[in-house]
Structure formats: structure tokens, C-alpha cells
Design an enzyme around this catalytic site. Sequence first.
Site, PDB file in Angstrom:
ATOM      1  N   ASP A  21      -0.157  -5.668   8.877  1.00 29.34           N
ATOM      2  CA  ASP A  21      -0.496  -6.905   9.589  1.00 29.34           C
ATOM      3  C   ASP A  21      -1.833  -7.483   9.127  1.00 29.34           C
ATOM      4  OD1 ASP A  21       1.706  -6.141  11.023  1.00 29.34           O
ATOM      5  OD2 ASP A  21       0.708  -6.154  12.973  1.00 29.34           O
ATOM      6  N   HIS A  51      -2.699  -2.137   8.792  1.00 33.87           N
ATOM      7  CA  HIS A  51      -3.287  -3.453   8.516  1.00 33.87           C
ATOM      8  C   HIS A  51      -3.787  -3.455   7.069  1.00 33.87           C
ATOM      9  CE1 HIS A  51      -3.377  -2.909  12.853  1.00 33.87           C
ATOM     10  NE2 HIS A  51      -3.333  -4.222  12.959  1.00 33.87           N
TER      11      HIS A  51
HETATM   12 NI    NI Z   1      -2.834  -8.609  14.002  1.00 31.05          NI
END
Ligand code: NI
Length: 298
Positions: free
Chosen positions: A85, A228
Amino acid sequence: MVLALCFALTGCGHKSSGIYTEEEMNEMHDITQEVVHWSVAYDNVISHSIPSTTTACLSSDPNFAMELKTANIDPDKPMIALTFDDGPKYSSTSSILKTLKKYNARATFFVVGGNVNGDDEDLIRQMVSQGCEIGNHTYSHVDLTTLDADGIKEEISKTDDVIEKITGFPTKLCRPTGGAVNDTVLSSVDKPLILWYVDTRDWESRDASSIVAKIENYVTDGAIILMHDIYDSTAEAVAQIVPELAEDGYQMVTVSELAYLRGVTLENGKQYYDFTKNDSSSASDDTDSTETETQSST
Ligand code: NI
């Protein structure tokens, strides 16, 4: 169709002169050997709905592209979906892509549309050429539960516009910021909502060995793993864990591929946490079970 196939043949589409070096010819040859690259082109055509006889033929079987993309995956062996992400961020995202390519692994990148600038467009193209999937993580990383229906739709469509301009097709999946959903989000996002099964909390530890340990401890067949791609520590962890997972027999596929291979038809406005063979998991209509996820920074 021709453009899409040329795109597949030339990888990132960086040349169009017709004169190639030996190295480039070898690269093109390798690419043509891989069904997955062809299937990306087919997927592109189908998603873009180009009105032609060929497209109509391909579109008559919506699973055709997915069959091609997963042709090299053994459905009887363990598989997982790595997800990233908040990117792209050039240094860390390109490092992760390099590792994925080395081990023939694919992943899903839930991109924040407002983060895509300049060189990042090449990263997005590289994701597609490696068979990775691009998902929608809103345009400005806003908590969607703070917006009304129009605001939610705008956050999603703006990112779709960014991605479509680069790849030729919009995203199919959404990961809501922080995993936060309410009834308005569920009814306003016209995509399946993809949550996660393993939260590495990489944003919190910023420590590769901690991220690796989280995955080692909780990975299981059918899991969706949350990371991430904006942290160097995450890129470092990926370089360690991907070869380890491959060694352990895990096939690393995209979220859409994982759902397809597990016989799940993804539905808009539904939440998915994993595609394990455990019946008590997977899709959910309610919002209660996202309570813990909302503590994540994703
Ligand atoms: Ni996010």
C-alpha cells in the site's frame, strides 16, 4: 490489440524504432516465452473493451485471461498474495519489483493516485509488465468513512483516471485507507474491498527482521499479506522473505489470481480478508471485523 501485444513484446515499451540490440532481442524472446506476459496484453484488451471481433471473441470468456495468467500456477500447491500500500515510491518500490522478478513472484500494489508522479509512471508500467496487479488505495489517502458518497466516488475515480492514463485500464480492486469502512463506503465503492490476513505492521517497526518474523509466524496457504512499499526496511524484508517463501513452496500471486484459483468470484462492496480453505474466513458484509484493522496505518 496490436499496441497491447507490442507493449508485451517490448516490456516497458521503451523502443519503437524497430532496430534492437542483441540484448534487447534476447529480452524480447524471453518475454514471448512467458504466457503471463501475453495474458497481460489480453487482460488489457478485455478491460479496455476495444470494439473488435478479436476482443469480442476474447470477452466471450471472461475467465480466459485469468486462465492464461495462472497457467503456471499449481492450484493444488500453497499460494499467497503479497500486497503493498501507499506507493509508489521510486527507490523502495523499484527494489521490491526487482526482488519479485528475480523469484518469478507477483504482487498487488494498492496505489495512492496522488503519489504517482514523473518516473513513477515507469514503475506502474513495470508492475504490469511483471504480471503484478494494481489496486486503488484512494487518491489522497483520506479515511473514506469521513466522506459522503460523492466524495468517496471521487477519491476512487481520480486514482482510476491516473492508472488508466498509464496502463490503459482502470483498477479492479480497492483497499480502503486504514481498512476503514462503513455502510456508505460499502455501497459507494464499485469494487471488491480487499483487506488482509497478515498485518506485518511494517509502518510501525520499520525493521526488516521484524517484518520477516511477522510473515514467517503467520503466513498460511491463501493469506493476503499487508505491507507498504514506501519504506526501505520493507524492501529489505521483501528481499529476505520472498526467496524464503519460494523455498517453502508458496506461489506468490496477485489478489485477483488468488481469488480466481480458489473459485471465489469477487463482488463489489464486499470485504475479503483471505482466500484460505477455511470456510469461516473470506468475504464479509459487516464492518465489525475491521475494528482491529482500522488501527493500521495502511
Ligand atoms: Ni495506506
